[in-house]
Scaffold this motif. Sequence first.
Motif, mmCIF file in Angstrom:
data_model
loop_
_atom_site.group_PDB
_atom_site.id
_atom_site.type_symbol
_atom_site.label_atom_id
_atom_site.label_comp_id
_atom_site.label_asym_id
_atom_site.label_seq_id
_atom_site.Cartn_x
_atom_site.Cartn_y
_atom_site.Cartn_z
ATOM 1 N N GLY A 9 -9.541 18.356 -11.832
ATOM 2 C CA GLY A 9 -9.962 18.515 -10.448
ATOM 3 C C GLY A 9 -9.755 19.912 -9.906
ATOM 4 N N PRO A 49 -6.392 11.387 -15.064
ATOM 5 C CA PRO A 49 -7.260 10.207 -15.174
ATOM 6 C C PRO A 49 -8.260 10.055 -14.040
ATOM 7 C CG PRO A 49 -5.017 9.642 -15.790
ATOM 8 C CD PRO A 49 -4.967 11.041 -15.242
ATOM 9 N N SER A 50 -8.057 10.746 -12.928
ATOM 10 C CA SER A 50 -9.015 10.709 -11.819
ATOM 11 C C SER A 50 -10.186 11.662 -12.038
ATOM 12 C CB SER A 50 -8.312 11.082 -10.519
ATOM 13 O OG SER A 50 -7.710 12.375 -10.619
ATOM 14 N N SER A 51 -10.185 12.382 -13.134
ATOM 15 C CA SER A 51 -11.233 13.364 -13.429
ATOM 16 C C SER A 51 -12.590 12.702 -13.632
ATOM 17 C CB SER A 51 -10.856 14.132 -14.697
ATOM 18 O OG SER A 51 -11.945 14.895 -15.174
ATOM 19 N N GLN A 54 -15.034 11.183 -18.268
ATOM 20 C CA GLN A 54 -14.646 9.855 -18.738
ATOM 21 C C GLN A 54 -15.187 9.548 -20.139
ATOM 22 O OE1 GLN A 54 -12.525 7.684 -17.069
ATOM 23 N NE2 GLN A 54 -12.227 9.390 -15.658
ATOM 24 N N SER A 67 -2.385 14.783 -20.624
ATOM 25 C CA SER A 67 -2.487 14.302 -19.248
ATOM 26 C C SER A 67 -1.426 14.935 -18.362
ATOM 27 C CB SER A 67 -2.337 12.776 -19.215
ATOM 28 O OG SER A 67 -2.444 12.312 -17.877
ATOM 29 N N TRP A 69 -0.521 13.314 -15.719
ATOM 30 C CA TRP A 69 0.076 12.152 -15.071
ATOM 31 C C TRP A 69 1.072 11.479 -16.006
ATOM 32 C CZ3 TRP A 69 -4.018 8.828 -12.018
ATOM 33 C CH2 TRP A 69 -4.689 9.659 -11.103
ATOM 34 N N ARG A 74 -4.792 4.109 -16.388
ATOM 35 C CA ARG A 74 -6.197 4.297 -16.005
ATOM 36 C C ARG A 74 -7.037 4.941 -17.101
ATOM 37 N NH1 ARG A 74 -6.488 6.769 -9.980
ATOM 38 N NH2 ARG A 74 -8.633 7.090 -10.688
#
Length: 308
Positions: A9, A49-51, A54, A67, A69, A74
């Motif tokens: 992000g 994982p919000s990227s 996917q 990661s 996170w 996720r």
Amino acid sequence: MTTVLFAAGDAAWVEYAPHLRHALAEAGIAADLVTEARPETVDFIVYAPSSPLQDFTPYTRCRAVLSLWAGVERIVGNQSLTQPLCRMVDPGLTEGMVEYVVGHVLRHHLGMDRWIKGATGWEQIVPPLARERRVGLLGLGELGLACARALKALNFDVAGWSRSAKSGLEIPAHHGDAGLEAVLRRSEIVVTLLPRTAETENLLDARRLGWLPSGAVIINPGRGALIDDAALLAALESGAVGHATLDVFRVEPLPDDHPFRSHPRVTVTPHIAADTRASSASRVIVENIGRALAGEPLKHQVDRARGY
């Protein structure tokens, strides 16, 4: 030249880019740190994982997905992710979690809410000493063990539980269903620091909440899904649970009309117990890049079968 794709992000890029570049230079790794690249040229992916990224199928040369996170629920089920996946174990995050857990354990141990909220009268309720207060840690990974050690250093009577057997620890360590019951039945304060997996979802359901001593306190900075919300609310209403301090929830941000928001025996904090620090996390990422380039085993690699 090693190509490192940052896929976490725009806001994180602004925060992380200078720290990652500094850590790469410090490690002597010649790398092109970018936010866009042809997939077939990418050697490592720094990831959240919000990227939007996917589909990992085109990244045929990628040696690891690193990661930012600590939680991987996720992403771990993504079938296109066949590259090694490493979760974040950040010293800064660990320090923050220890401070949160110790702070709230002490708060409940000392009964500070009564006076902070302005109790009247002169009822001299003296708390027990820490060595007389039994604390249970559910989860004995990096974060759980760090918190257990800090609490033990303050003389709390600490016992821990994990899904698999642990040995050689500084505290009594239990596992399995019988071990969970033993820890819950003894614990006046319970701290949950487990990952979210199929086995841990709703771990603290009505039956298990019933194992706690009457009026026990729950502190959950782990994962919202570890606790059955309805069962917890019922236990709070009956007095079986005296207070719940919750930092994580099934839906975040927690809706304004959620019953936790207005409950007098619930403390809501907005997922602030611990956060990844760019300066220290960047060194963790770069260490793993260096290990991969040297043919050494990656640190904190996720076991897909176990889900963390």
